[in-house]
Write a protein that holds these residues in place. Structure first.
Motif, PDB file in Angstrom:
ATOM      1  N   THR A  12      -3.480 -16.321 -25.381  1.00  0.00           N
ATOM      2  CA  THR A  12      -2.021 -16.257 -25.250  1.00  0.00           C
ATOM      3  C   THR A  12      -1.484 -15.107 -26.091  1.00  0.00           C
ATOM      4  O   THR A  12      -0.603 -14.363 -25.656  1.00  0.00           O
ATOM      5  N   LEU A  13      -2.000 -14.963 -27.286  1.00  0.00           N
ATOM      6  CA  LEU A  13      -1.590 -13.859 -28.153  1.00  0.00           C
ATOM      7  C   LEU A  13      -2.000 -12.519 -27.557  1.00  0.00           C
ATOM      8  O   LEU A  13      -1.214 -11.568 -27.559  1.00  0.00           O
ATOM      9  N   VAL A  18      -0.572  -7.412 -24.532  1.00  0.00           N
ATOM     10  CA  VAL A  18      -0.622  -6.609 -23.304  1.00  0.00           C
ATOM     11  C   VAL A  18       0.794  -6.398 -22.762  1.00  0.00           C
ATOM     12  O   VAL A  18       1.161  -5.281 -22.372  1.00  0.00           O
ATOM     13  N   GLY A  19       1.605  -7.456 -22.756  1.00  0.00           N
ATOM     14  CA  GLY A  19       2.990  -7.319 -22.313  1.00  0.00           C
ATOM     15  C   GLY A  19       3.776  -6.356 -23.187  1.00  0.00           C
ATOM     16  O   GLY A  19       4.562  -5.548 -22.684  1.00  0.00           O
ATOM     17  N   ALA A  20       3.571  -6.416 -24.500  1.00  0.00           N
ATOM     18  CA  ALA A  20       4.261  -5.501 -25.415  1.00  0.00           C
ATOM     19  C   ALA A  20       3.803  -4.062 -25.201  1.00  0.00           C
ATOM     20  O   ALA A  20       4.619  -3.127 -25.236  1.00  0.00           O
ATOM     21  N   GLY A  46       1.415 -13.940 -17.094  1.00  0.00           N
ATOM     22  CA  GLY A  46      -0.005 -14.012 -17.443  1.00  0.00           C
ATOM     23  C   GLY A  46      -0.335 -15.297 -18.179  1.00  0.00           C
ATOM     24  O   GLY A  46      -1.372 -15.935 -17.918  1.00  0.00           O
ATOM     25  N   ASN A  47       0.529 -15.703 -19.090  1.00  0.00           N
ATOM     26  CA  ASN A  47       0.295 -16.940 -19.830  1.00  0.00           C
ATOM     27  C   ASN A  47       0.416 -18.157 -18.922  1.00  0.00           C
ATOM     28  O   ASN A  47      -0.311 -19.136 -19.078  1.00  0.00           O
ATOM     29  N   ALA A  87       3.322 -24.312 -23.093  1.00  0.00           N
ATOM     30  CA  ALA A  87       4.683 -24.222 -23.635  1.00  0.00           C
ATOM     31  C   ALA A  87       5.049 -22.792 -24.007  1.00  0.00           C
ATOM     32  O   ALA A  87       6.247 -22.439 -24.026  1.00  0.00           O
ATOM     33  N   TRP A  88       4.060 -21.946 -24.297  1.00  0.00           N
ATOM     34  CA  TRP A  88       4.353 -20.570 -24.681  1.00  0.00           C
ATOM     35  C   TRP A  88       4.993 -19.778 -23.549  1.00  0.00           C
ATOM     36  O   TRP A  88       5.748 -18.833 -23.793  1.00  0.00           O
TER      37      TRP A  88
END
Length: 107
Positions: A12-13, A18-20, A46-47, A87-88
């Motif tokens: 998840t991190l 990748v999104g950032a 993605g998550n 939940a993320w």
């Protein structure tokens, strides 16, 4: 800084990074608010697919104790900072709405 995860929580991190990264690459051509929205959207999407894959009911295992006959169901318990990975997705979307709202009110 400590990163606390279990199972696939660290992914998840990584998806957030990748999104950032994509947001930074797009910020020069699209502008910061649009790039931020795309980066957060990619991270949330993605998550979402990661959580859906890990929480698929077909991946659960049932074990039966031969002595007591008790059935135990093994499920994935992937977390990041004690928060389940499913939940993320919603946390990232709420942060996106808040940050975009702040940017709109600031202009």
């Amino acid at each position: 800084m400590f990163i606390i995860w279990s199972g696939w929580g660290l992914c998840t991190l990584a998806i957030g990074f990748v999104g950032a990264f994509i947001a930074v690459l797009l910020s020069h051509s699209l502008g910061f608010p649009a790039a931020l929205a795309i980066g957060f959207g990619i991270a949330a999407l993605g998550n979402h697919f990661l959580a859906r894959w890990r929480n698929d009911p077909s991946r659960q295992r049932e074990l039966v104790d031969p002595q007591s006959g008790e059935t135990v169901i093994l499920r994935d318990r992937s977390t990041l900072f004690f928060i389940p990975i499913a939940a993320w997705t919603y946390i990232v979307l709420v942060l996106l709405v808040i940050l975009e709202g702040i940017m709109l009110l600031g202009n």
